[in-house]
Scaffold this motif. Structure first.
Motif, PDB file in Angstrom:
ATOM      1  N   LEU A 160       0.925  -1.284  -0.066  1.00  0.00           N
ATOM      2  CA  LEU A 160       0.033  -0.018   0.076  1.00  0.00           C
ATOM      3  C   LEU A 160       0.878   1.229  -0.133  1.00  0.00           C
ATOM      4  CD1 LEU A 160      -2.777   1.226   0.280  1.00  0.00           C
ATOM      5  CD2 LEU A 160      -2.654   1.226   2.790  1.00  0.00           C
ATOM      6  N   ALA A 161       0.938   2.048  -1.023  1.00  0.00           N
ATOM      7  CA  ALA A 161       1.485   3.255  -1.165  1.00  0.00           C
ATOM      8  C   ALA A 161       0.773   4.560  -0.918  1.00  0.00           C
ATOM      9  CB  ALA A 161       2.068   3.422  -2.597  1.00  0.00           C
ATOM     10  N   VAL A 162       1.284   5.358   0.150  1.00  0.00           N
ATOM     11  CA  VAL A 162       0.342   6.521   0.481  1.00  0.00           C
ATOM     12  C   VAL A 162       1.383   7.604   0.330  1.00  0.00           C
ATOM     13  CG1 VAL A 162      -0.626   7.579   2.305  1.00  0.00           C
ATOM     14  CG2 VAL A 162      -0.818   4.987   2.164  1.00  0.00           C
ATOM     15  N   ASN A 163       0.914   8.700   0.129  1.00  0.00           N
ATOM     16  CA  ASN A 163       1.598   9.998  -0.291  1.00  0.00           C
ATOM     17  C   ASN A 163       2.231  10.453   1.136  1.00  0.00           C
ATOM     18  OD1 ASN A 163       1.556  10.752  -3.277  1.00  0.00           O
ATOM     19  ND2 ASN A 163      -0.601  11.247  -2.896  1.00  0.00           N
ATOM     20  N   GLY A 164       3.684  10.674   1.173  1.00  0.00           N
ATOM     21  CA  GLY A 164       4.323  11.225   2.289  1.00  0.00           C
ATOM     22  C   GLY A 164       4.062  12.722   2.480  1.00  0.00           C
ATOM     23  N   PRO A 165       4.593  13.071   3.471  1.00  0.00           N
ATOM     24  CA  PRO A 165       4.438  14.559   3.676  1.00  0.00           C
ATOM     25  C   PRO A 165       5.399  15.549   2.638  1.00  0.00           C
ATOM     26  CG  PRO A 165       4.698  13.684   5.741  1.00  0.00           C
ATOM     27  CD  PRO A 165       5.189  12.559   4.662  1.00  0.00           C
ATOM     28  N   PRO A 166       5.142  16.859   2.545  1.00  0.00           N
ATOM     29  CA  PRO A 166       5.784  17.407   1.298  1.00  0.00           C
ATOM     30  C   PRO A 166       7.205  17.209   1.732  1.00  0.00           C
ATOM     31  CG  PRO A 166       4.013  18.573   2.240  1.00  0.00           C
ATOM     32  CD  PRO A 166       4.182  17.645   3.071  1.00  0.00           C
ATOM     33  N   GLY A 167       7.954  17.213   0.639  1.00  0.00           N
ATOM     34  CA  GLY A 167       9.511  16.792   0.636  1.00  0.00           C
ATOM     35  C   GLY A 167       9.958  15.401   0.973  1.00  0.00           C
ATOM     36  N   GLU A 168       8.953  14.663   1.296  1.00  0.00           N
ATOM     37  CA  GLU A 168       9.217  13.166   1.717  1.00  0.00           C
ATOM     38  C   GLU A 168       8.718  11.943   0.674  1.00  0.00           C
ATOM     39  OE1 GLU A 168      10.975  12.020   4.357  1.00  0.00           O
ATOM     40  OE2 GLU A 168      11.242  14.213   4.855  1.00  0.00           O
ATOM     41  N   PRO A 169       9.403  10.808   0.622  1.00  0.00           N
ATOM     42  CA  PRO A 169       9.035   9.871  -0.322  1.00  0.00           C
ATOM     43  C   PRO A 169       7.836   9.302   0.188  1.00  0.00           C
ATOM     44  CG  PRO A 169      10.516   9.097   1.107  1.00  0.00           C
ATOM     45  CD  PRO A 169      10.698  10.764   1.325  1.00  0.00           C
ATOM     46  N   PRO A 170       6.913   8.519  -0.601  1.00  0.00           N
ATOM     47  CA  PRO A 170       5.981   7.712  -0.207  1.00  0.00           C
ATOM     48  C   PRO A 170       6.101   6.843   0.947  1.00  0.00           C
ATOM     49  CG  PRO A 170       5.978   7.823  -2.520  1.00  0.00           C
ATOM     50  CD  PRO A 170       7.294   8.391  -2.136  1.00  0.00           C
ATOM     51  N   PHE A 171       5.198   6.496   1.770  1.00  0.00           N
ATOM     52  CA  PHE A 171       5.076   5.462   2.620  1.00  0.00           C
ATOM     53  C   PHE A 171       4.751   4.283   1.879  1.00  0.00           C
ATOM     54  CE2 PHE A 171       4.252   9.142   5.385  1.00  0.00           C
ATOM     55  CZ  PHE A 171       5.520   8.814   6.686  1.00  0.00           C
ATOM     56  N   VAL A 172       5.436   3.077   2.237  1.00  0.00           N
ATOM     57  CA  VAL A 172       5.096   1.924   1.545  1.00  0.00           C
ATOM     58  C   VAL A 172       4.871   0.946   2.716  1.00  0.00           C
ATOM     59  CG1 VAL A 172       5.492   0.180  -0.122  1.00  0.00           C
ATOM     60  CG2 VAL A 172       6.191   2.797  -0.611  1.00  0.00           C
ATOM     61  N   GLN A 173       3.602   0.228   2.668  1.00  0.00           N
ATOM     62  CA  GLN A 173       3.394  -0.594   3.620  1.00  0.00           C
ATOM     63  C   GLN A 173       2.853  -2.171   3.175  1.00  0.00           C
ATOM     64  OE1 GLN A 173       3.256  -0.471   7.096  1.00  0.00           O
ATOM     65  NE2 GLN A 173       2.894  -2.934   7.123  1.00  0.00           N
ATOM     66  N   PRO A 174       3.795  -3.216   3.255  1.00  0.00           N
ATOM     67  CA  PRO A 174       3.364  -4.511   2.743  1.00  0.00           C
ATOM     68  C   PRO A 174       2.090  -5.035   3.704  1.00  0.00           C
ATOM     69  CG  PRO A 174       5.857  -4.460   3.250  1.00  0.00           C
ATOM     70  CD  PRO A 174       5.013  -3.100   4.076  1.00  0.00           C
ATOM     71  N   LEU A 175       1.291  -5.601   3.035  1.00  0.00           N
ATOM     72  CA  LEU A 175      -0.001  -6.133   3.839  1.00  0.00           C
ATOM     73  C   LEU A 175      -0.799  -6.913   3.015  1.00  0.00           C
ATOM     74  CD1 LEU A 175      -2.123  -4.498   2.396  1.00  0.00           C
ATOM     75  CD2 LEU A 175      -1.741  -2.704   3.868  1.00  0.00           C
ATOM     76  N   HIS A 176      -1.413  -7.868   3.926  1.00  0.00           N
ATOM     77  CA  HIS A 176      -2.651  -8.798   3.380  1.00  0.00           C
ATOM     78  C   HIS A 176      -3.449  -8.016   3.158  1.00  0.00           C
ATOM     79  CE1 HIS A 176      -0.123 -12.606   4.566  1.00  0.00           C
ATOM     80  NE2 HIS A 176      -0.864 -12.764   3.345  1.00  0.00           N
ATOM     81  N   PHE A 177      -4.505  -8.568   2.232  1.00  0.00           N
ATOM     82  CA  PHE A 177      -5.762  -7.844   1.943  1.00  0.00           C
ATOM     83  C   PHE A 177      -6.877  -8.576   1.356  1.00  0.00           C
ATOM     84  CE2 PHE A 177      -3.535  -7.312  -1.942  1.00  0.00           C
ATOM     85  CZ  PHE A 177      -4.575  -7.715  -2.836  1.00  0.00           C
ATOM     86  N   ALA A 178      -7.962  -8.538   1.413  1.00  0.00           N
ATOM     87  CA  ALA A 178      -9.230  -9.140   0.805  1.00  0.00           C
ATOM     88  C   ALA A 178      -9.862  -8.364  -0.203  1.00  0.00           C
ATOM     89  CB  ALA A 178     -10.144  -9.784   1.920  1.00  0.00           C
ATOM     90  N   TYR A 179      -9.867  -8.600  -1.456  1.00  0.00           N
ATOM     91  CA  TYR A 179     -10.455  -8.165  -2.431  1.00  0.00           C
ATOM     92  C   TYR A 179     -11.687  -8.493  -2.649  1.00  0.00           C
ATOM     93  CZ  TYR A 179     -11.639  -6.053  -7.012  1.00  0.00           C
ATOM     94  OH  TYR A 179     -12.177  -5.424  -8.064  1.00  0.00           O
ATOM     95  N   ASP A 180     -12.942  -7.522  -2.697  1.00  0.00           N
ATOM     96  CA  ASP A 180     -14.021  -8.077  -3.112  1.00  0.00           C
ATOM     97  C   ASP A 180     -14.547  -7.384  -4.345  1.00  0.00           C
ATOM     98  OD1 ASP A 180     -17.037  -8.133  -3.064  1.00  0.00           O
ATOM     99  OD2 ASP A 180     -17.010  -8.293  -0.830  1.00  0.00           O
ATOM    100  N   ALA A 181     -14.620  -8.046  -5.302  1.00  0.00           N
ATOM    101  CA  ALA A 181     -15.117  -7.605  -6.820  1.00  0.00           C
ATOM    102  C   ALA A 181     -16.622  -7.132  -6.563  1.00  0.00           C
ATOM    103  CB  ALA A 181     -14.893  -8.685  -7.855  1.00  0.00           C
ATOM    104  N   GLY A 182     -17.409  -7.694  -6.054  1.00  0.00           N
ATOM    105  CA  GLY A 182     -18.739  -7.088  -5.849  1.00  0.00           C
ATOM    106  C   GLY A 182     -18.937  -5.744  -5.314  1.00  0.00           C
ATOM    107  N   ARG A 183     -18.395  -5.541  -4.201  1.00  0.00           N
ATOM    108  CA  ARG A 183     -18.286  -4.450  -3.667  1.00  0.00           C
ATOM    109  C   ARG A 183     -17.182  -3.063  -4.383  1.00  0.00           C
ATOM    110  NH1 ARG A 183     -19.053  -5.169   2.966  1.00  0.00           N
ATOM    111  NH2 ARG A 183     -20.551  -7.189   2.731  1.00  0.00           N
ATOM    112  N   ARG A 184     -16.302  -3.828  -5.131  1.00  0.00           N
ATOM    113  CA  ARG A 184     -15.354  -2.848  -5.499  1.00  0.00           C
ATOM    114  C   ARG A 184     -14.463  -2.435  -4.457  1.00  0.00           C
ATOM    115  NH1 ARG A 184     -13.767  -1.982 -10.666  1.00  0.00           N
ATOM    116  NH2 ARG A 184     -12.751  -0.130 -11.321  1.00  0.00           N
TER     117      ARG A 184
END
Length: 209
Positions: free
Chosen positions: A26-50
């Motif tokens: 999961l990549a999230v924008n970091g504060p100004p002047g900082e690189p993005p935060f990147v977090q490894p994680l498990h997730f469950a995708y639901d195509a119906g709920r998108r």
């Protein structure tokens, strides 16, 4: 991510793939002047709920960044393999003139993140995740204020990732001749590396095991 027409899968392909490839970054924008935060994680995708659902520990430094900008990217890459140059040489071309390449599947979900802090909603989210990863059961359901997990809910925050755009790429020699594809498939079978069987199935146009 550059996606050539011959590498673009249909919706049914990448959605089926995500049901079994459920660990990403999961990549999230970091504060100004900082690189993005990147977090490894498990997730469950639901195509119906998108949407995809996940959770993280409350002390995770990702949370302020998510709250400041909920536009995030969930990236999943797998079934990758290195292809030596000689495998890619077209018939009539010297093997040493073949161009090495990488084969891989990649799905990028652009999402709007919704933080879940209500205990009952967090319990429901956790049960959705557990249902995905443990369809055979074996664990008690989570319920707010109830043992065994109720008291632990305060230590996490949930995330609902509402999918707003998808970029998917299945790069498996789609523009190569059948002779080259057959040679790549044979090479992968003979080498039989960690992800070679899955990559070979994609090259042959089959759903990977």
């Amino acid at each position: 991510m550059l996606i050539h027409p011959w590498d673009a899968p249909g919706d049914d392909t990448w959605q089926r793939w995500l049901t079994t490839h459920d660990f990403g970054q999961l990549a999230v924008n970091g504060p100004p002047g900082e690189p993005p935060f990147v977090q490894p994680l498990h997730f469950a995708y639901d195509a119906g709920r998108r949407e995809a659902v996940t959770h993280l520990a409350r002390p995770n430094p990702l949370w302020p960044a998510v709250e400041a900008n909920p536009q995030v990217l969930l990236s999943v890459v797998d079934d990758y393999a290195y292809v030596p140059g000689p495998w890619q040489a077209e018939p009539g071309t010297p093997p040493e003139h073949g161009v090495p390449t990488s084969l891989y599947a990649a799905v990028q979900l652009r999402c709007r993140a919704h933080v879940v802090d209500d205990p009952s909603e967090k319990a429901a989210l956790l049960n959705r995740q557990t249902g995905h990863f443990q369809p055979e059961g074996g664990s008690a359901p989570a319920a707010a204020g109830e043992a065994p997990y109720g008291r632990l809910l305060s230590g996490i925050r949930g995330l609902r990732l509402e999918v707003t755009d998808v970029r998917a790429k299945f790069k498996y020699a789609g523009k190569r001749s059948s002779a080259v594809r057959d040679r790549i498939a044979t090479g992968l079978a003979d080498r039989n590396g960690a992800r070679d069987p899955q990559a070979r199935a994609h090259v042959l146009g089959r759903e990977p095991a």
